[in-house]
Design an enzyme around this catalytic site. Structure first.
Site, mmCIF file in Angstrom:
data_model
loop_
_atom_site.group_PDB
_atom_site.id
_atom_site.type_symbol
_atom_site.label_atom_id
_atom_site.label_comp_id
_atom_site.label_asym_id
_atom_site.label_seq_id
_atom_site.Cartn_x
_atom_site.Cartn_y
_atom_site.Cartn_z
ATOM 1 N N ASN A 6 0.865 -1.203 0.000
ATOM 2 C CA ASN A 6 0.000 0.000 0.000
ATOM 3 C C ASN A 6 0.886 1.232 0.000
ATOM 4 O O ASN A 6 1.395 1.639 1.048
ATOM 5 C CB ASN A 6 -0.868 0.046 1.262
ATOM 6 C CG ASN A 6 -2.034 -0.902 1.196
ATOM 7 O OD1 ASN A 6 -1.828 -2.115 1.143
ATOM 8 N ND2 ASN A 6 -3.241 -0.373 1.195
ATOM 9 N N HIS A 9 0.574 5.513 1.726
ATOM 10 C CA HIS A 9 1.199 6.174 2.884
ATOM 11 C C HIS A 9 2.312 7.143 2.439
ATOM 12 O O HIS A 9 2.661 8.056 3.183
ATOM 13 C CB HIS A 9 1.771 5.131 3.849
ATOM 14 C CG HIS A 9 0.702 4.211 4.388
ATOM 15 N ND1 HIS A 9 -0.113 4.560 5.434
ATOM 16 C CD2 HIS A 9 0.310 2.975 4.012
ATOM 17 C CE1 HIS A 9 -0.960 3.561 5.686
ATOM 18 N NE2 HIS A 9 -0.718 2.592 4.834
ATOM 19 N N HIS A 42 -5.365 3.452 -2.260
ATOM 20 C CA HIS A 42 -6.752 3.718 -1.878
ATOM 21 C C HIS A 42 -7.105 5.105 -2.392
ATOM 22 O O HIS A 42 -6.490 6.088 -1.977
ATOM 23 C CB HIS A 42 -6.865 3.642 -0.344
ATOM 24 C CG HIS A 42 -8.253 3.750 0.179
ATOM 25 N ND1 HIS A 42 -8.556 3.474 1.496
ATOM 26 C CD2 HIS A 42 -9.429 4.092 -0.407
ATOM 27 C CE1 HIS A 42 -9.868 3.634 1.692
ATOM 28 N NE2 HIS A 42 -10.409 4.020 0.556
ATOM 29 N N ARG A 44 -9.433 7.624 -1.862
ATOM 30 C CA ARG A 44 -10.505 7.969 -0.904
ATOM 31 C C ARG A 44 -11.367 9.091 -1.445
ATOM 32 O O ARG A 44 -10.885 9.945 -2.201
ATOM 33 C CB ARG A 44 -9.891 8.399 0.440
ATOM 34 C CG ARG A 44 -9.237 7.273 1.203
ATOM 35 C CD ARG A 44 -8.910 7.714 2.628
ATOM 36 N NE ARG A 44 -10.100 7.869 3.422
ATOM 37 C CZ ARG A 44 -10.496 7.018 4.394
ATOM 38 N NH1 ARG A 44 -9.762 5.975 4.702
ATOM 39 N NH2 ARG A 44 -11.606 7.243 5.047
ATOM 40 N N ARG A 48 -7.539 12.323 0.584
ATOM 41 C CA ARG A 48 -6.602 12.793 1.619
ATOM 42 C C ARG A 48 -5.160 12.371 1.342
ATOM 43 O O ARG A 48 -4.240 12.948 1.881
ATOM 44 C CB ARG A 48 -7.043 12.321 3.001
ATOM 45 C CG ARG A 48 -6.872 10.841 3.245
ATOM 46 C CD ARG A 48 -7.142 10.482 4.674
ATOM 47 N NE ARG A 48 -8.540 10.660 5.020
ATOM 48 C CZ ARG A 48 -9.119 10.042 6.061
ATOM 49 N NH1 ARG A 48 -8.405 9.253 6.839
ATOM 50 N NH2 ARG A 48 -10.380 10.219 6.331
ATOM 51 N N GLU A 69 -8.216 0.369 -3.907
ATOM 52 C CA GLU A 69 -9.274 0.281 -2.899
ATOM 53 C C GLU A 69 -10.172 1.496 -3.065
ATOM 54 O O GLU A 69 -9.674 2.615 -3.254
ATOM 55 C CB GLU A 69 -8.668 0.297 -1.496
ATOM 56 C CG GLU A 69 -7.707 -0.835 -1.241
ATOM 57 C CD GLU A 69 -6.835 -0.568 -0.024
ATOM 58 O OE1 GLU A 69 -6.973 0.488 0.631
ATOM 59 O OE2 GLU A 69 -5.987 -1.417 0.268
ATOM 60 N N THR A 100 -9.328 2.709 7.482
ATOM 61 C CA THR A 100 -10.529 1.873 7.298
ATOM 62 C C THR A 100 -10.761 1.036 8.550
ATOM 63 O O THR A 100 -9.966 0.159 8.881
ATOM 64 C CB THR A 100 -10.341 0.955 6.071
ATOM 65 O OG1 THR A 100 -9.756 1.712 5.029
ATOM 66 C CG2 THR A 100 -11.663 0.383 5.621
ATOM 67 N N GLU A 151 -10.995 -9.800 0.721
ATOM 68 C CA GLU A 151 -9.838 -9.435 1.534
ATOM 69 C C GLU A 151 -10.320 -9.372 2.980
ATOM 70 O O GLU A 151 -11.250 -8.618 3.305
ATOM 71 C CB GLU A 151 -9.254 -8.086 1.097
ATOM 72 C CG GLU A 151 -8.058 -7.711 1.968
ATOM 73 C CD GLU A 151 -7.188 -6.602 1.396
ATOM 74 O OE1 GLU A 151 -7.294 -6.300 0.193
ATOM 75 O OE2 GLU A 151 -6.390 -6.053 2.179
ATOM 76 N N HIS A 214 -4.459 -5.152 6.802
ATOM 77 C CA HIS A 214 -4.728 -4.054 7.729
ATOM 78 C C HIS A 214 -4.022 -4.311 9.058
ATOM 79 O O HIS A 214 -4.298 -5.289 9.737
ATOM 80 C CB HIS A 214 -6.220 -3.811 8.000
ATOM 81 C CG HIS A 214 -6.469 -2.377 8.368
ATOM 82 N ND1 HIS A 214 -6.217 -1.893 9.618
ATOM 83 C CD2 HIS A 214 -6.878 -1.329 7.630
ATOM 84 C CE1 HIS A 214 -6.476 -0.597 9.629
ATOM 85 N NE2 HIS A 214 -6.872 -0.231 8.435
HETATM 86 N N1 PXP Z 1 -5.990 -3.591 2.813
HETATM 87 C C1 PXP Z 1 -6.985 -2.672 2.819
HETATM 88 C C2 PXP Z 1 -8.270 -3.013 2.130
HETATM 89 C C3 PXP Z 1 -6.805 -1.407 3.431
HETATM 90 O O1 PXP Z 1 -7.806 -0.509 3.433
HETATM 91 C C4 PXP Z 1 -5.553 -1.112 4.012
HETATM 92 C C5 PXP Z 1 -5.324 0.243 4.596
HETATM 93 O O2 PXP Z 1 -5.214 1.190 3.585
HETATM 94 C C6 PXP Z 1 -4.550 -2.101 3.974
HETATM 95 C C7 PXP Z 1 -4.798 -3.325 3.389
HETATM 96 C C8 PXP Z 1 -3.178 -1.856 4.544
HETATM 97 O O3 PXP Z 1 -3.235 -1.574 5.873
HETATM 98 P P1 PXP Z 1 -1.928 -1.083 6.630
HETATM 99 O O4 PXP Z 1 -1.543 0.222 6.045
HETATM 100 O O5 PXP Z 1 -2.379 -1.010 8.049
HETATM 101 O O6 PXP Z 1 -0.872 -2.122 6.405
#
Ligand code: PXP
Length: 259
Positions: A6, A9, A42, A44, A48, A69, A100, A151, A214
């Site tokens: 992901n 970040h 993602h 959003r 953001r 996402e 999320t 997921e 997550h």
């Molecule tokens: N999977 C999904 C569907 C998510 O919404 C997120 C958070 O953006 C993640 C995985 C990854 O989560 P994390 O950043 O906590 O590793």
């Protein structure tokens, strides 16, 4: 075990200053070189972190499959249908949340919106996935809709793990709902892991492919990675956090080695 990174970040860091650096595009080659299997972002509703132009460029430039996402907001679904990533993972979205917070509710009226969005995306040859809590009902709902993937939300597992095995409970970010004694936390953690295993089994019986994600990190990932039937993990925060100290390539290689 496949690993999706992901990278939104990175955009969060950029948006902290509202400038053009760091640019998530720069991560694409590094993620690929480090041996990860997928780019996850993602888009959003409040934009953001990832913006439309990021999503479009990432899908165009990435040599790895891209998983976006998104919520079922019709404007967002239209953008995804137009950008055509490899996969769309539908997630619940709440403007107030930091991240999320739970899986999708598949009860009405949500069911009908999710069903419509999934079929709209499938018609454009985009793989579909639903981000759900690890419950049998959610897996059955996903099967009824006919998605390709589920997921499983590992956030509850990660929170319990952190309250039990790290110093989180001593910090200002402690999770007050989980301020429990160690015996209770151990019991809840075991139950949560079992829920994930049961959900994986149910999904496999239905022929659904299974991802999870997550809150997974270098400490808590092993028990999840050991569950036969989970084919992919999507991990962001812990990898990008480690990359500040080790560089992104090393942080991904370290995670790959654990998997
Ligand atoms: N999977 C999904 C569907 C998510 O919404 C997120 C958070 O953006 C993640 C995985 C990854 O989560 P994390 O950043 O906590 O590793």
């Amino acid at each position: 075990m496949q690993l999706g990174i992901n990278i939104d970040h990175i955009a969060t860091l950029r948006e902290a200053r509202k400038i053009n650096d760091p640019n998530p595009i720069e991560a694409l080659g590094i993620v690929e070189r480090a041996g990860a299997d997928q780019i996850t972002i993602h888009l959003r509703e409040d934009r953001r972190h990832i913006h439309d132009e990021d999503a479009r460029s990432i899908v165009t430039l990435s040599r790895l499959p891209v998983n976006i996402e998104c919520s079922v907001n019709p404007d967002i679904i239209e953008i995804i249908a137009d950008i055509r990533p490899h996969r769309a993972t539908i997630v619940p979205e709440n403007r107030e949340e930091v991240t999320t917070e739970g899986g999708l509710s598949l009860d009405e009226p949500h069911f009908a919106n999710i069903d419509k969005s999934v079929h709209y995306l499938k018609a454009r040859e985009i793989e579909t996935s639903l981000f759900v809590d690890p419950t049998i009902d959610a897996i059955r709902g996903a099967k009824t809709i006919g998605v390709d993937w589920v997921e499983l939300h590992t956030g509850s597992y990660a929170n319990l793990y952190a309250m039990l095995h790290t110093n989180l409970s001593l910090t200002h970010n402690r999770i007050d709902d989980l301020a429990l004694n160690r015996t209770k936390l151990k019991q809840l953690l075991k139950q949560e892991l079992q829920k994930i295993k049961d959900a994986v089994e149910e999904a496999q019986e239905f022929g659904l492919r299974v991802a999870a994600g997550h809150g997974l990190n270098y400490q808590n990932v092993t028990a999840i990675a050991q569950i036969a039937g989970i084919q992919e993990l999507n991990i962001g925060q812990s990898i990008i956090a480690r990359s500040i100290f080790t560089g992104l390539e090393r942080a991904i290689i370290d995670m790959k080695e654990l998997l």
